[in-house]
Design a protein around this motif. Sequence first.
Motif, PDB file in Angstrom:
ATOM      1  N   ASN A  47      29.421  19.380  72.822  1.00 38.04           N
ATOM      2  CA  ASN A  47      29.827  20.783  72.742  1.00 38.04           C
ATOM      3  C   ASN A  47      29.283  21.485  71.513  1.00 38.04           C
ATOM      4  O   ASN A  47      29.315  22.721  71.431  1.00 38.04           O
ATOM      5  CB  ASN A  47      31.353  20.886  72.741  1.00 38.04           C
ATOM      6  N   LYS A  48      28.756  20.738  70.545  1.00 39.25           N
ATOM      7  CA  LYS A  48      28.316  21.332  69.279  1.00 39.25           C
ATOM      8  C   LYS A  48      27.224  22.367  69.488  1.00 39.25           C
ATOM      9  O   LYS A  48      27.202  23.410  68.838  1.00 39.25           O
ATOM     10  CB  LYS A  48      27.834  20.246  68.315  1.00 39.25           C
ATOM     11  N   LYS A  51      28.663  25.703  70.631  1.00 38.16           N
ATOM     12  CA  LYS A  51      29.364  26.442  69.574  1.00 38.16           C
ATOM     13  C   LYS A  51      28.403  27.127  68.614  1.00 38.16           C
ATOM     14  O   LYS A  51      28.788  28.055  67.901  1.00 38.16           O
ATOM     15  CB  LYS A  51      30.304  25.517  68.812  1.00 38.16           C
ATOM     16  N   ARG A 157      33.045  30.601  70.248  1.00 37.47           N
ATOM     17  CA  ARG A 157      33.551  30.607  71.620  1.00 37.47           C
ATOM     18  C   ARG A 157      32.524  31.124  72.629  1.00 37.47           C
ATOM     19  O   ARG A 157      32.556  30.749  73.800  1.00 37.47           O
ATOM     20  CB  ARG A 157      34.809  31.478  71.715  1.00 37.47           C
ATOM     21  N   CYS A 160      30.591  28.494  74.365  1.00 36.17           N
ATOM     22  CA  CYS A 160      31.440  27.528  75.077  1.00 36.17           C
ATOM     23  C   CYS A 160      31.854  28.036  76.448  1.00 36.17           C
ATOM     24  O   CYS A 160      32.196  27.241  77.330  1.00 36.17           O
ATOM     25  CB  CYS A 160      32.660  27.198  74.225  1.00 36.17           C
ATOM     26  N   THR A 181      38.095  25.580  69.562  1.00 35.85           N
ATOM     27  CA  THR A 181      37.086  26.597  69.898  1.00 35.85           C
ATOM     28  C   THR A 181      36.521  26.390  71.296  1.00 35.85           C
ATOM     29  O   THR A 181      36.400  27.336  72.081  1.00 35.85           O
ATOM     30  CB  THR A 181      35.942  26.548  68.871  1.00 35.85           C
ATOM     31  N   THR A 182      36.142  25.162  71.611  1.00 30.40           N
ATOM     32  CA  THR A 182      35.516  24.882  72.906  1.00 30.40           C
ATOM     33  C   THR A 182      36.457  25.204  74.056  1.00 30.40           C
ATOM     34  O   THR A 182      36.071  25.860  75.031  1.00 30.40           O
ATOM     35  CB  THR A 182      35.071  23.414  72.978  1.00 30.40           C
ATOM     36  N   THR A 285      32.494  15.435  74.951  1.00 31.72           N
ATOM     37  CA  THR A 285      31.981  16.398  73.978  1.00 31.72           C
ATOM     38  C   THR A 285      31.026  15.783  72.959  1.00 31.72           C
ATOM     39  O   THR A 285      30.693  16.420  71.954  1.00 31.72           O
ATOM     40  CB  THR A 285      33.148  17.087  73.250  1.00 31.72           C
TER      41      THR A 285
END
Length: 306
Positions: A47-48, A51, A157, A160, A181-182, A285
Motif C-alpha cells: 500500500n505504500k 499512499k 488517502r 488508496c 490512511t489506506t 499491504t
Amino acid sequence: MTCISPNELVLSIAAKAAPIHALPEWAGEGRCDVLRLDKLDSVISGNKIFKLIGHLRAWQASGRTRLLSFGGVYSNHLHALAAVCAQANVPLIIMVRGFAELPLTPTLVDCQRWGAQLQFCNRQQYALRYDEAYRQELAQQWDAWVIPEGGDGAEGRQGCALIAERASGYDEVWLALGTGTTALGMAANLAPQTKLVGVNCVADQGEQQRRWQRELGSGKGWQVLDEYHSGGFGRFSESVKRVIQRYDTLELPLDPVYTAKVIWALEQEQAAGRLANVRRLIVHTGGLQGRRGMDLTPAPAASYQA
C-alpha cells in the motif's frame, strides 16, 4: 536506476495487476482471497506506493526541491519513499526516531545507500511530527514538501482509493490499520454494500474506533477489531510468529507488523464463530522488508534490494 519523474514511477507501479488468490488451506466460513499488493514491485510494494501518489502530486505543485518524511528504523514507508526518490533523482530527508550512534538497521542501510539524508531524532523531537508549526519549520529549513509519518493525510488517502477498485465483487474487505490512511482512502471508493474490516495494529485506546465513527458514521458498513495488536505497534506474539511460519510453508510470506495480524485475527474470529458465509478479500499491504529486523528469516522469494 533509470531516472523518471516520481509521479510517473508511482503511477506505473500502481497500475500493475496484483494477483488475487485463495487464502491457502482456508476451511472457515465463506470464501477468503488475498490481494497481493506485495507483488506489485520487488522494492516499492504494498500500500505504500498508493499512499505516495497524492503526496508526490502535491510536492510537484508546491515547487519545493526536496521531500521530507518521518519514520522508525524499520519503516516500510521510509524504505519505499527512499526507493522512489532514488529512481526519480529527488533529494530526500528522513527524520528517524532513533540514535545516530547505534548501528543502522537494514532498512536504513538501504535508505542511505539510495541517497536519503538521515536526521536522527530523540523521543521528544520525534513527538513534534504531528505539530503543524514544526512541520512548516522543517519545510522552510529544507525547502521540502513534508509527508506525514506513514504517508498519512488527505494526500495519502487519494491514491488508496485506487485499491478499492480491486475489491469489486467482495462482501468484506479486511486489512491492517496503522495510521488508518489506506482503509479510509479505500472506504471512499468501495461499493456501498461492501463491509470494511480493519484490524488495528496499534494499542491506541480506541482512537481508530472513534475516528471511523466520526468519518464513516453509519452510512458505511465497517468494523474495527482492536484486540489483535499483539502487544502494540511493531510487536508480535508467539501466536503471530507461528502464523507467519505456517504461511511461509504455504508460500504466502507475511510481515509481522501488519498482514500477519490480519490473518491471525481472521482465524481467531473464525474459531469464535463470528464469521459470516461471505466473499472476503484480505489486502496484503506488503512490508516484507521489515522482516529483516525481527526474529524471522527473510521472506521467502522476496526481494527488496534495488
